[in-house]
Structures are given as C-alpha cells and as structure tokens.
Write a protein that holds these residues in place. Sequence first.
Motif, PDB file in Angstrom:
ATOM      1  N   ASN A  95     -13.157  81.351 -32.966  1.00 10.81           N
ATOM      2  CA  ASN A  95     -14.217  81.142 -33.947  1.00 10.81           C
ATOM      3  C   ASN A  95     -15.465  81.923 -33.587  1.00 10.81           C
ATOM      4  N   VAL A  96     -15.332  82.946 -32.775  1.00 18.44           N
ATOM      5  CA  VAL A  96     -16.442  83.835 -32.457  1.00 18.44           C
ATOM      6  C   VAL A  96     -16.089  85.225 -32.956  1.00 18.44           C
ATOM      7  N   ASP A  97     -16.728  85.649 -34.021  1.00 21.48           N
ATOM      8  CA  ASP A  97     -16.439  86.951 -34.609  1.00 21.48           C
ATOM      9  C   ASP A  97     -17.302  88.016 -33.946  1.00 21.48           C
ATOM     10  N   THR A  98     -16.685  88.855 -33.112  1.00 21.16           N
ATOM     11  CA  THR A  98     -17.421  89.925 -32.433  1.00 21.16           C
ATOM     12  C   THR A  98     -16.997  91.293 -32.951  1.00 21.16           C
ATOM     13  N   THR A  99     -16.389  91.333 -34.139  1.00 25.75           N
ATOM     14  CA  THR A  99     -15.938  92.598 -34.711  1.00 25.75           C
ATOM     15  C   THR A  99     -17.103  93.572 -34.874  1.00 25.75           C
ATOM     16  N   GLY A 100     -16.959  94.745 -34.284  1.00 21.18           N
ATOM     17  CA  GLY A 100     -17.984  95.767 -34.419  1.00 21.18           C
ATOM     18  C   GLY A 100     -19.219  95.539 -33.580  1.00 21.18           C
ATOM     19  N   LEU A 101     -19.249  94.443 -32.826  1.00 21.84           N
ATOM     20  CA  LEU A 101     -20.418  94.148 -32.009  1.00 21.84           C
ATOM     21  C   LEU A 101     -20.474  95.080 -30.805  1.00 21.84           C
ATOM     22  N   TYR A 102     -21.635  95.648 -30.551  1.00 22.60           N
ATOM     23  CA  TYR A 102     -21.811  96.498 -29.370  1.00 22.60           C
ATOM     24  C   TYR A 102     -23.262  96.428 -28.939  1.00 22.60           C
ATOM     25  N   TYR A 103     -23.476  95.942 -27.744  1.00 25.15           N
ATOM     26  CA  TYR A 103     -24.844  95.832 -27.230  1.00 25.15           C
ATOM     27  C   TYR A 103     -24.954  96.663 -25.959  1.00 25.15           C
ATOM     28  N   ARG A 104     -25.657  97.772 -26.041  1.00 30.65           N
ATOM     29  CA  ARG A 104     -25.821  98.682 -24.912  1.00 30.65           C
ATOM     30  C   ARG A 104     -24.452  99.080 -24.372  1.00 30.65           C
ATOM     31  N   PHE A 105     -24.031  98.477 -23.257  1.00 29.38           N
ATOM     32  CA  PHE A 105     -22.743  98.843 -22.654  1.00 29.38           C
ATOM     33  C   PHE A 105     -21.654  97.808 -22.939  1.00 29.38           C
ATOM     34  N   GLN A 106     -21.987  96.723 -23.658  1.00 35.70           N
ATOM     35  CA  GLN A 106     -21.031  95.645 -23.863  1.00 35.70           C
ATOM     36  C   GLN A 106     -20.422  95.717 -25.268  1.00 35.70           C
ATOM     37  N   SER A 107     -19.101  95.728 -25.310  1.00 40.42           N
ATOM     38  CA  SER A 107     -18.385  95.740 -26.585  1.00 40.42           C
ATOM     39  C   SER A 107     -18.102  94.309 -27.035  1.00 40.42           C
ATOM     40  N   GLY A 108     -17.560  94.172 -28.249  1.00 38.20           N
ATOM     41  CA  GLY A 108     -17.180  92.860 -28.732  1.00 38.20           C
ATOM     42  C   GLY A 108     -16.153  92.189 -27.833  1.00 38.20           C
ATOM     43  N   GLU A 109     -15.223  92.986 -27.325  1.00 39.52           N
ATOM     44  CA  GLU A 109     -14.211  92.426 -26.416  1.00 39.52           C
ATOM     45  C   GLU A 109     -14.853  91.939 -25.125  1.00 39.52           C
ATOM     46  N   ASP A 110     -15.848  92.683 -24.639  1.00 41.34           N
ATOM     47  CA  ASP A 110     -16.565  92.243 -23.436  1.00 41.34           C
ATOM     48  C   ASP A 110     -17.221  90.892 -23.663  1.00 41.34           C
ATOM     49  N   VAL A 111     -17.813  90.724 -24.836  1.00 41.06           N
ATOM     50  CA  VAL A 111     -18.484  89.461 -25.152  1.00 41.06           C
ATOM     51  C   VAL A 111     -17.474  88.315 -25.165  1.00 41.06           C
ATOM     52  N   GLN A 112     -16.317  88.546 -25.790  1.00 43.31           N
ATOM     53  CA  GLN A 112     -15.265  87.525 -25.784  1.00 43.31           C
ATOM     54  C   GLN A 112     -14.878  87.157 -24.354  1.00 43.31           C
ATOM     55  N   ASN A 113     -14.693  88.174 -23.524  1.00 42.12           N
ATOM     56  CA  ASN A 113     -14.263  87.923 -22.150  1.00 42.12           C
ATOM     57  C   ASN A 113     -15.334  87.199 -21.342  1.00 42.12           C
ATOM     58  N   LEU A 114     -16.595  87.513 -21.596  1.00 45.35           N
ATOM     59  CA  LEU A 114     -17.682  86.822 -20.901  1.00 45.35           C
ATOM     60  C   LEU A 114     -17.742  85.349 -21.302  1.00 45.35           C
ATOM     61  N   ILE A 115     -17.567  85.080 -22.595  1.00 39.27           N
ATOM     62  CA  ILE A 115     -17.594  83.693 -23.063  1.00 39.27           C
ATOM     63  C   ILE A 115     -16.461  82.889 -22.434  1.00 39.27           C
ATOM     64  N   HIS A 116     -15.299  83.500 -22.331  1.00 43.19           N
ATOM     65  CA  HIS A 116     -14.170  82.768 -21.754  1.00 43.19           C
ATOM     66  C   HIS A 116     -14.271  82.664 -20.238  1.00 43.19           C
ATOM     67  N   ALA A 117     -14.958  83.596 -19.607  1.00 47.96           N
ATOM     68  CA  ALA A 117     -15.262  83.438 -18.177  1.00 47.96           C
ATOM     69  C   ALA A 117     -16.176  82.230 -17.988  1.00 47.96           C
ATOM     70  N   LEU A 118     -17.129  82.050 -18.911  1.00 48.81           N
ATOM     71  CA  LEU A 118     -17.980  80.859 -18.855  1.00 48.81           C
ATOM     72  C   LEU A 118     -17.153  79.592 -19.027  1.00 48.81           C
ATOM     73  N   GLY A 119     -16.091  79.681 -19.839  1.00 47.69           N
ATOM     74  CA  GLY A 119     -15.207  78.532 -19.985  1.00 47.69           C
ATOM     75  C   GLY A 119     -14.574  78.136 -18.662  1.00 47.69           C
ATOM     76  N   ARG A 120     -14.174  79.129 -17.887  1.00 46.50           N
ATOM     77  CA  ARG A 120     -13.590  78.832 -16.571  1.00 46.50           C
ATOM     78  C   ARG A 120     -14.634  78.213 -15.645  1.00 46.50           C
ATOM     79  N   ILE A 121     -15.878  78.693 -15.767  1.00 49.78           N
ATOM     80  CA  ILE A 121     -16.950  78.147 -14.937  1.00 49.78           C
ATOM     81  C   ILE A 121     -17.246  76.701 -15.320  1.00 49.78           C
ATOM     82  N   ILE A 122     -17.185  76.404 -16.630  1.00 50.67           N
ATOM     83  CA  ILE A 122     -17.385  75.027 -17.083  1.00 50.67           C
ATOM     84  C   ILE A 122     -16.351  74.105 -16.452  1.00 50.67           C
ATOM     85  N   LYS A 123     -15.115  74.559 -16.429  1.00 51.12           N
ATOM     86  CA  LYS A 123     -14.049  73.732 -15.843  1.00 51.12           C
ATOM     87  C   LYS A 123     -14.272  73.503 -14.350  1.00 51.12           C
ATOM     88  N   GLU A 124     -14.911  74.460 -13.691  1.00 52.66           N
ATOM     89  CA  GLU A 124     -15.196  74.316 -12.259  1.00 52.66           C
ATOM     90  C   GLU A 124     -16.412  73.428 -11.997  1.00 52.66           C
TER      91      GLU A 124
END
Length: 296
Positions: A95-124
Amino acid sequence: HRLAEVLAAPLLLDHRLVDLAGGEVVALAHLGAGEALVMAEVEVGLRAVLGDEHLAVLERRHRARVDVDVGVELLHRHLQAVALEDPADRAAGGNVDTTGLYYRFQSGEDVQNLIHALGRIIKEGSFPFFEPMAGYPGDSTQVRIDSLQKNLMDFVPKKERTRGIVHILGSGGGNGARKRYCMFLRWMVRREFPDFGFYRSFRPEELIVPLDVHIGKLAKNLGWQTRKNSSWKTSLEITENFRKIAPEDPLKYDFALSRLGILRECRSKFVPELCHACELRENCGIYEKALKKQAG
C-alpha cells in the motif's frame, strides 16, 4: 535586531529542514505516506551569538510537545502497518506507491526496501528511536555513530544495498562528517524545543555539529574552520568553537547560525546592505577585509 521568524517544515534526516535552492525536501520519515508527519513551529531569533550564553534562539511553544508526541505516534503506526505487511503484498507494491519516485540518490525501490528494513527493526524492538543500536555510553560520539550506521545497515539484505541505500544510511567508519547522524542525534539528545530529547545514554555536550554547506561557509567567515574539507575533523573543530559559547550544549546555536545561510542573509561575500546590518560583522573575516579595502 533581526525579526523572529516562524518556520514550519517537516523533520527529516537529510537536510536542515528546508533546501531553499532546490525546493521542497522530501523526508525519509514520510516518503510515500501522503502526509506531512510533524510540522515543527520553530521560533528563531538571532541576536549577537558570540559570547551571549542567554541567546533566545529556540523558544518552546505552548503546544510543541503535544505536536511532537502525536507526530511520532502517527509515524510509528504507519510504519507498522506498511513495514509488517505480507511479503506477497510487498512484491505487488503493497500500500505504498513509490512508482516513479526518485529523491537524489534514492529510487522508489530503495524507499520500499528502507521501509521494510524498518519493519525488521520494529520486530527487534529498537524502533522508533534506535538508541539500543547506538553503541555504548562512554564510547566517543564518532564510535557510537558508526555503531548506529552499521547496525542499521545490518537490517538491509546485501542484495538490496544499492548506491542509494548506502548513501542515506552509510556503513560506518571513514572520515566523513556524518551530517545526517549528527542531526539525528541533535533531535534525540537535546531536551529543549524543537528537539525531542528521547535519548538518555547521550549527553548534549557530546553532540557534534551537523556540518552542511551553510555551517561550513559561516564557520570560515568567523575563523572557526581552518580545514578546506567537510570531514569529521572539520566538524570537531567547529564544534569546539561552539563549546566556547555553550560548553554544556554546543549545538544550542548552530541552527540559528545556519539559518543565515539558508535564508541567504549571508552570501559569504561582501554585500553592503546585508553585511552592515549583520550582528556578527565584528567577528567576520569578510567584513574585516572589506573595511580594510575601503580604508585604502
């Protein structure tokens, strides 16, 4: 005296609130969320900085702490909902639409991966403030930042460690100024508005100035910086000069100083209408050279 200003801007990990030259800066904290998470009203007044330990730079507003607490709770709930979603949903974009998103060096896929890394941190159990990941009390600030960088990166699978991920998280070590982490620690450690003051294993006197282009130029003008690079040693050098003003809280005035550059009230060159009105002119090397030149 310079009039107080009210700045409303999202809290973010990269820049000091707003990049006026490049327009709006998107915060990692709410990329894809479709809403501004926390709007901090920062009342900034600048009188003479040097030697004035009672400078009223940042003043607590009546509702400030409520706004911060509500904002952090909203972020926590949003990231839990997104970062902990089913892997199949993640593959489909979730439910996070990052299509076409690009911020400086971060792509939409990077944003997805960062959010899910935060998910792992939440579990910890280290979210939202990451303090258990920031080394041990008694270690130097540099060592603790490097520990935080490394521990955060450990939650990102190696195959996802793109240039954009490495750029925003860092990997620990090196001679860089660690600007993002110095700014993050400022928010987490200082207990005065607008900072959060959530961390208890750091002391404000241990903080290091977040070295951006504005602080770097102004530090050179004031004779606080002798190096030509934006390294960790340069950050330490500038911080030591702030400590001469406020030993117990060296970052008390860095925001007020950086605002001169952000608002282009200091151009790091002699501009008569700006320089003659500047309250730091007597300590500025550029102003001193200009007066000598005019005197012949």
